[in-house]
Motif scaffolding. Structure first.
Motif, PDB file in Angstrom:
ATOM      1  N   PHE A   1      -2.416   3.766   4.858  1.00 54.73           N
ATOM      2  CA  PHE A   1      -2.993   2.692   4.055  1.00 54.73           C
ATOM      3  C   PHE A   1      -2.560   1.305   4.512  1.00 54.73           C
TER       4      PHE A   1
ATOM      5  N   GLY B   1       0.813  -1.199   0.000  1.00 49.67           N
ATOM      6  CA  GLY B   1       0.000   0.000   0.000  1.00 49.67           C
ATOM      7  C   GLY B   1       0.848   1.251   0.000  1.00 49.67           C
ATOM      8  N   PRO B   2       0.261   2.395  -0.367  1.00 52.57           N
ATOM      9  CA  PRO B   2       1.012   3.660  -0.308  1.00 52.57           C
ATOM     10  C   PRO B   2       1.408   3.996   1.132  1.00 52.57           C
TER      11      PRO B   2
ATOM     12  N   GLN C   1      -7.728   0.867  -6.757  1.00 50.47           N
ATOM     13  CA  GLN C   1      -6.597   1.403  -7.520  1.00 50.47           C
ATOM     14  C   GLN C   1      -6.469   0.625  -8.813  1.00 50.47           C
TER      15      GLN C   1
ATOM     16  N   LEU D   1      -7.822  -0.815  -1.534  1.00 48.35           N
ATOM     17  CA  LEU D   1      -6.997  -0.272  -0.459  1.00 48.35           C
ATOM     18  C   LEU D   1      -7.871   0.337   0.620  1.00 48.35           C
TER      19      LEU D   1
ATOM     20  N   MET E   1      -7.335  -3.655  -7.361  1.00 47.94           N
ATOM     21  CA  MET E   1      -6.663  -3.608  -6.063  1.00 47.94           C
ATOM     22  C   MET E   1      -7.508  -2.722  -5.153  1.00 47.94           C
TER      23      MET E   1
ATOM     24  N   TYR F   1     -10.692   2.567  -1.059  1.00 45.78           N
ATOM     25  CA  TYR F   1     -10.357   2.996  -2.411  1.00 45.78           C
ATOM     26  C   TYR F   1     -10.176   1.762  -3.285  1.00 45.78           C
TER      27      TYR F   1
ATOM     28  N   GLY G   1      -2.922  11.408  -7.414  1.00 44.14           N
ATOM     29  CA  GLY G   1      -2.449  11.197  -8.764  1.00 44.14           C
ATOM     30  C   GLY G   1      -2.281   9.708  -9.018  1.00 44.14           C
ATOM     31  N   SER G   2      -2.136   9.352 -10.291  1.00 56.27           N
ATOM     32  CA  SER G   2      -1.998   7.927 -10.632  1.00 56.27           C
ATOM     33  C   SER G   2      -0.568   7.429 -10.460  1.00 56.27           C
TER      34      SER G   2
ATOM     35  N   ASP H   1     -16.665   8.634  -4.646  1.00 55.25           N
ATOM     36  CA  ASP H   1     -16.850   8.965  -6.056  1.00 55.25           C
ATOM     37  C   ASP H   1     -17.434   7.814  -6.879  1.00 55.25           C
TER      38      ASP H   1
ATOM     39  N   ASP I   1      -1.970  -2.761   3.018  1.00 57.17           N
ATOM     40  CA  ASP I   1      -1.218  -3.263   1.869  1.00 57.17           C
ATOM     41  C   ASP I   1      -2.097  -3.721   0.713  1.00 57.17           C
TER      42      ASP I   1
ATOM     43  N   GLY J   1      -3.446   3.675 -14.397  1.00 55.46           N
ATOM     44  CA  GLY J   1      -3.811   4.867 -15.159  1.00 55.46           C
ATOM     45  C   GLY J   1      -4.947   5.683 -14.560  1.00 55.46           C
ATOM     46  N   LEU J   2      -5.644   5.106 -13.586  1.00 52.02           N
ATOM     47  CA  LEU J   2      -6.788   5.806 -12.981  1.00 52.02           C
ATOM     48  C   LEU J   2      -6.495   6.271 -11.561  1.00 52.02           C
ATOM     49  N   GLY J   3      -5.399   5.815 -10.990  1.00 52.88           N
ATOM     50  CA  GLY J   3      -5.069   6.227  -9.633  1.00 52.88           C
ATOM     51  C   GLY J   3      -5.995   5.620  -8.606  1.00 52.88           C
ATOM     52  N   LEU J   4      -6.084   6.283  -7.465  1.00 54.51           N
ATOM     53  CA  LEU J   4      -6.954   5.825  -6.388  1.00 54.51           C
ATOM     54  C   LEU J   4      -8.299   6.526  -6.503  1.00 54.51           C
TER      55      LEU J   4
END
Lengths: 110, 112
Positions: free
Chosen positions: B103, A43-44, B37, B90, B88, B35, A101-102, B59, B105, B40-43
């Motif tokens: 976050f 994870g981030p 993930q 999160l 994925m 979230y 951001g992605s 969203d 993992d 290309g679309l991010g979180l």
């Protein structure tokens, strides 16, 4: 237009190089800016955060915000192979919503 | 350090199944988030909760629901899994609404 844009990379650099990772954003109300690092299959993790414009330094990492240009940068000095990861920028708006951001993938080669 | 634990790292389910993703945090944080993930679309924020028994749509809430019966636990439910929910997932938590999120993992979910 996305709220936050990042070049996906990958960005490949040799060990010891100075790395510049960048984000642009569209919402002028963003006041609080975070950088996350995400290793593969993890994870981030929060790297650093800063308010408003200016620089913030933490060890080898420097976060820079230019609100007039809506531009956020993360600089890594003396980059190491262990810095290889995806870096996500995440500004926050006045309603406490975070926009991620992605990410930009960084490879630091030994 | 904040510890956010997601019960499964990898999960494979079939279309139409009801799927539960569990998340637990150990820092007494008020706020918890889910979230997904995608490349290309991010979180993208699905749901969040600022208190026990409370939930708010993010969203992309369609096809999902959540449950927060205890402060430390936040569950994401896929009511009837579909292949476009392969992603994925999160979970995150934060001490206050304006504070950075921490976050887990992630759970890599595949719907076949």
């Amino acid at each position: 237009q996305k709220e936050v844009e990042q070049d996906p990379g990958p960005l490949s650099v040799p060990e010891g190089a100075i790395v510049s990772l960048n984000c642009t954003y569209s919402n002028s109300a963003f006041q609080y800016f975070m950088w996350y690092r995400q290793y593969s299959r993890k994870g981030p993790e929060l790297l650093m955060y800063t308010y408003s414009s200016g620089n913030k330094e933490d060890g080898r990492f420097t976060a820079q915000v230019d609100k007039s240009s809506k531009y956020i940068s993360l600089f890594i000095r003396d980059s190491q192979p262990s810095d290889s990861a995806t870096y996500l920028c995440a500004p926050r708006d006045n309603f406490n919503k975070f926009y991620f951001g992605s990410g930009t993938k960084l490879n630091v080669k030994p | 350090d904040v510890k956010v634990t997601q019960s499964s790292r990898y999960l494979v389910k079939r279309t139409g199944e009801k799927v539960f993703l569990e998340c637990v945090q150990d820092m007494d944080h008020e706020n918890m988030f889910w979230y997904r993930q995608d490349p290309g679309l991010g979180l993208r924020l699905i749901y969040f909760s600022y208190d026990v028994k409370m939930k708010e749509k993010g969203d992309i809430p369609e096809g999902y629901s959540v449950s927060r019966e205890k402060k430390e636990r936040f569950s994401l439910i896929l009511e009837s899994a579909s292949t476009n929910q392969t992603s994925m997932y999160l979970c995150a938590s934060s001490l206050a609404q304006n504070q950075p999120q921490h976050f887990g993992d992630g759970t890599r979910l595949s719907i076949l």
